[in-house]
Design a protein around this motif. Structure first.
Motif, short mmCIF file in Angstrom:
data_model
loop_
_atom_site.label_atom_id
_atom_site.label_comp_id
_atom_site.label_asym_id
_atom_site.label_seq_id
_atom_site.Cartn_x
_atom_site.Cartn_y
_atom_site.Cartn_z
N GLU A 199 0.84 -1.20 0.00
CA GLU A 199 0.00 0.00 0.00
C GLU A 199 0.87 1.25 0.00
OE1 GLU A 199 -2.13 -0.46 3.74
OE2 GLU A 199 -0.65 0.78 4.80
N VAL A 200 0.27 2.35 -0.41
CA VAL A 200 0.83 3.67 -0.15
C VAL A 200 0.28 4.10 1.21
CG1 VAL A 200 0.98 6.07 -0.86
CG2 VAL A 200 0.99 4.27 -2.58
N THR A 201 1.15 4.49 2.13
CA THR A 201 0.74 4.78 3.49
C THR A 201 1.02 6.23 3.85
OG1 THR A 201 1.39 2.51 4.08
CG2 THR A 201 0.85 4.01 5.89
N LEU A 202 0.03 6.87 4.47
CA LEU A 202 0.20 8.20 5.06
C LEU A 202 0.19 8.01 6.58
CD1 LEU A 202 0.27 11.30 5.09
CD2 LEU A 202 -2.21 11.29 4.77
N TYR A 203 1.35 8.19 7.20
CA TYR A 203 1.46 8.04 8.65
C TYR A 203 1.25 9.39 9.33
CZ TYR A 203 3.54 3.37 8.12
OH TYR A 203 3.76 2.05 7.83
N PHE A 204 0.42 9.39 10.38
CA PHE A 204 0.24 10.55 11.23
C PHE A 204 1.08 10.36 12.49
CE2 PHE A 204 -4.35 11.57 9.68
CZ PHE A 204 -3.82 12.13 8.54
N ALA A 205 1.72 11.43 12.96
CA ALA A 205 2.49 11.38 14.19
C ALA A 205 2.52 12.78 14.80
CB ALA A 205 3.92 10.90 13.91
N GLN A 206 2.87 12.86 16.09
CA GLN A 206 2.94 14.16 16.75
C GLN A 206 3.94 15.07 16.07
OE1 GLN A 206 3.58 13.88 20.97
NE2 GLN A 206 1.50 13.14 21.37
N ALA A 207 5.02 14.49 15.56
CA ALA A 207 6.06 15.30 14.92
C ALA A 207 5.67 15.76 13.52
CB ALA A 207 7.36 14.51 14.85
N GLY A 208 4.64 15.16 12.93
CA GLY A 208 4.22 15.50 11.57
C GLY A 208 3.89 14.25 10.79
N VAL A 209 3.70 14.41 9.50
CA VAL A 209 3.26 13.28 8.67
C VAL A 209 4.43 12.70 7.88
CG1 VAL A 209 0.95 14.25 8.46
CG2 VAL A 209 2.66 14.75 6.70
N VAL A 346 -5.45 18.45 6.63
CA VAL A 346 -5.81 17.34 7.53
C VAL A 346 -4.55 16.66 8.04
CG1 VAL A 346 -6.85 15.05 7.63
CG2 VAL A 346 -8.10 16.92 6.57
N ALA A 347 -3.62 16.39 7.13
CA ALA A 347 -2.38 15.71 7.53
C ALA A 347 -1.56 16.52 8.51
CB ALA A 347 -1.56 15.39 6.29
N ASN A 348 -1.58 17.85 8.36
CA ASN A 348 -0.76 18.72 9.20
C ASN A 348 -1.59 19.52 10.19
OD1 ASN A 348 2.11 18.52 7.94
ND2 ASN A 348 0.75 18.76 6.19
N ALA A 349 -2.66 18.91 10.69
CA ALA A 349 -3.53 19.58 11.66
C ALA A 349 -2.75 19.96 12.92
CB ALA A 349 -4.68 18.66 12.04
N PRO A 350 -3.09 21.08 13.56
CA PRO A 350 -2.44 21.45 14.82
C PRO A 350 -2.54 20.33 15.85
CG PRO A 350 -3.81 23.25 14.01
CD PRO A 350 -4.11 22.06 13.15
N ARG A 351 -1.56 20.24 16.70
CA ARG A 351 -1.46 19.12 17.64
C ARG A 351 -2.73 18.94 18.47
NH1 ARG A 351 4.23 18.38 20.40
NH2 ARG A 351 4.62 18.27 18.16
N LEU A 352 -3.33 20.04 18.92
CA LEU A 352 -4.52 19.93 19.77
C LEU A 352 -5.72 19.36 19.04
CD1 LEU A 352 -4.30 23.28 21.81
CD2 LEU A 352 -3.79 20.95 22.61
N LEU A 353 -5.72 19.49 17.69
CA LEU A 353 -6.85 19.01 16.91
C LEU A 353 -6.65 17.59 16.38
CD1 LEU A 353 -7.74 22.18 14.79
CD2 LEU A 353 -8.83 21.36 16.89
N ARG A 354 -5.46 17.03 16.59
CA ARG A 354 -5.18 15.72 16.00
C ARG A 354 -6.03 14.59 16.56
NH1 ARG A 354 1.41 16.65 15.62
NH2 ARG A 354 1.26 18.32 14.05
N PRO A 355 -6.35 14.56 17.87
CA PRO A 355 -7.25 13.50 18.35
C PRO A 355 -8.62 13.55 17.67
CG PRO A 355 -6.07 14.48 20.18
CD PRO A 355 -5.80 15.34 18.98
N LEU A 356 -9.16 14.76 17.48
CA LEU A 356 -10.45 14.90 16.80
C LEU A 356 -10.32 14.46 15.35
CD1 LEU A 356 -13.38 15.84 16.67
CD2 LEU A 356 -12.52 18.17 16.22
N ARG A 357 -9.22 14.85 14.70
CA ARG A 357 -8.99 14.43 13.32
C ARG A 357 -8.97 12.91 13.20
NH1 ARG A 357 -2.93 14.95 11.61
NH2 ARG A 357 -2.93 13.29 13.18
#
Length: 388
Positions: A199-209, A346-357
């Motif tokens: 697959e092509v994968t888009l990983y989300f992490a606190q440091a970025g995508v 979406v990929a680079n959402a602010p840290r506080l919004l990432r759980p909601l994302r």
């Protein structure tokens, strides 16, 4: 050299990247005389664009290159969004109504080589190294002056010479510069273990995508938005990106850098796609975030559509298909830029919004109809017969 006499052709294509080559192939296939000029002494030796989507593969069937692309590319049935090892949403392509239900990962160098081989098969070639430095036009045709002093006379000129298009500037078509959305690293690496090859994968992490795309030769493409991207990334830098942003259950070990670069992401669409006898295609007309892998795909669809429209105009004098290309091509570019913008935000959402994302993405991942719609958009099939 072209010689003392001017060259006379039906179409001049400026730029021998994938878009310029595909346009020339579409024209040569219909028997038209085409001159392709490029400022580089040889084709690019870097991979840059890395995926060809289903909708683009369908379009490329008409110019006879899909079998060659498939012979060297890696077809992948899914695009996935993950948070470490956790799957947030997977968008499969197998159920789409297309002849090519996958994303094909393939280095741009290979795509260009396949298109050039097809052009030469049809009797065409590329004039290198030649830069277009002047252009005049009237109701009867256009004249392109090269840096050698030679002139090529043609009925039409295609500007496929990239985001800093000389032809676009010569005819006065504006392409607002704006401000960069972000900067990013683009690295091709060899890795032992830890990364998925299906697959092509888009990983989300606190440091970025981190975007990871496997290639058929066993290497991987890494794309990461980062403000401190080095011009020449090394193994240690790539390893840090994978460690901080990638999967957690098994550590991928970066063993080698194949190629790497940094770039800034702009969102730009030309004010118009035509000025007299000159038409824009590819990055000369539009550029945007690489998230979603839409840039070269949109350009290749531009190329085949424009090649067909030019053939009709040259054969019958009917420019209605060119008019449609100008309107529909720009409208599609605006839509694709908007899609890439949304994916990037979406990929680079602010840290506080990432759980909601992540919560919202999880819900999307549980809805078959929503996943189907997203897969169609990524595949370049939205608005086509596949929506019915």
């Amino acid at each position: 050299m072209l010689g003392e006499a001017a060259m006379n052709v039906e179409v001049v294509v400026v730029g021998a990247g994938p878009v310029g080559l595909a346009t020339a192939v579409a024209l040569r296939q219909n028997g038209h005389e085409v001159a392709v000029v490029d400022k580089l002494a040889a084709g690019a030796n870097t991979s840059r664009a890395a995926v060809i989507h289903a909708g683009t593969m369908d379009v490329l069937e008409s110019i006879g290159v899909t079998k060659s692309l498939l012979a060297t590319g890696l077809p992948l049935p899914q695009f996935a969004i993950r948070d470490g090892d956790k799957l947030l949403a997977g968008f499969g392509f197998r159920s789409l109504r297309t002849n090519h239900p996958y994303t094909l990962t393939i280095p741009q160098t290979v795509t260009e080589a396949v298109l050039l081989e097809r052009l030469e098969e049809l009797g065409g070639s590329v004039l290198r190294p030649r830069s277009a430095v002047g252009l005049t036009q009237d109701a009867n045709g256009a004249q392109v002056t090269l840096d050698t002093g030679d002139v090529i006379n043609a009925q039409y000129v295609v500007a496929a010479d990239g985001v800093r298009s000389t032809i676009r500037e010569l005819v006065g078509i504006a392409m607002p510069i704006g401000t960069p959305m972000l900067s990013a690293s683009l690295i091709d690496v060899r890795i032992d273990g830890g990364l998925r090859t299906d697959e092509v994968t888009l990983y989300f992490a606190q440091a970025g995508v981190l975007v990871v795309a496997p290639f058929a030769d066993g290497s991987f493409r890494l794309v990461a938005a980062t403000p401190d991207a080095p011009e020449h990334p090394d193994v240690a830098y790539a390893q840090q990106l994978v460690d901080v942003r990638g999967p957690k259950s098994e550590r991928p070990i970066v063993t080698d850098i194949v190629w790497g670069s940094r770039f800034r992401v702009y969102e730009r669409v030309a004010d118009r796609y035509r000025e007299g006898r000159v038409l824009l295609a590819g990055d000369a007309a539009h550029t945007h975030s690489p998230v979603g892998g839409q840039g070269m795909n949109l350009g290749l669809r531009d190329a085949v559509r424009l090649g067909g429209a030019l053939s009709t105009a040259l054969t019958s004098g009917d420019e209605s298909e060119l008019d449609a290309y100008v309107v529909q091509g720009r409208a599609e570019a605006v839509e694709v830029v908007a899609l890439a913008h949304r994916l990037t935000r979406v990929a680079n959402a602010p840290r506080l919004l990432r759980p909601l994302r992540n919560l919202i993405l999880g819900r999307v991942g549980r809805s078959e109809s929503a996943k189907q719609r997203v897969a169609q958009r990524i595949a370049g099939l939205a608005g086509s017969r596949d929506e019915g």
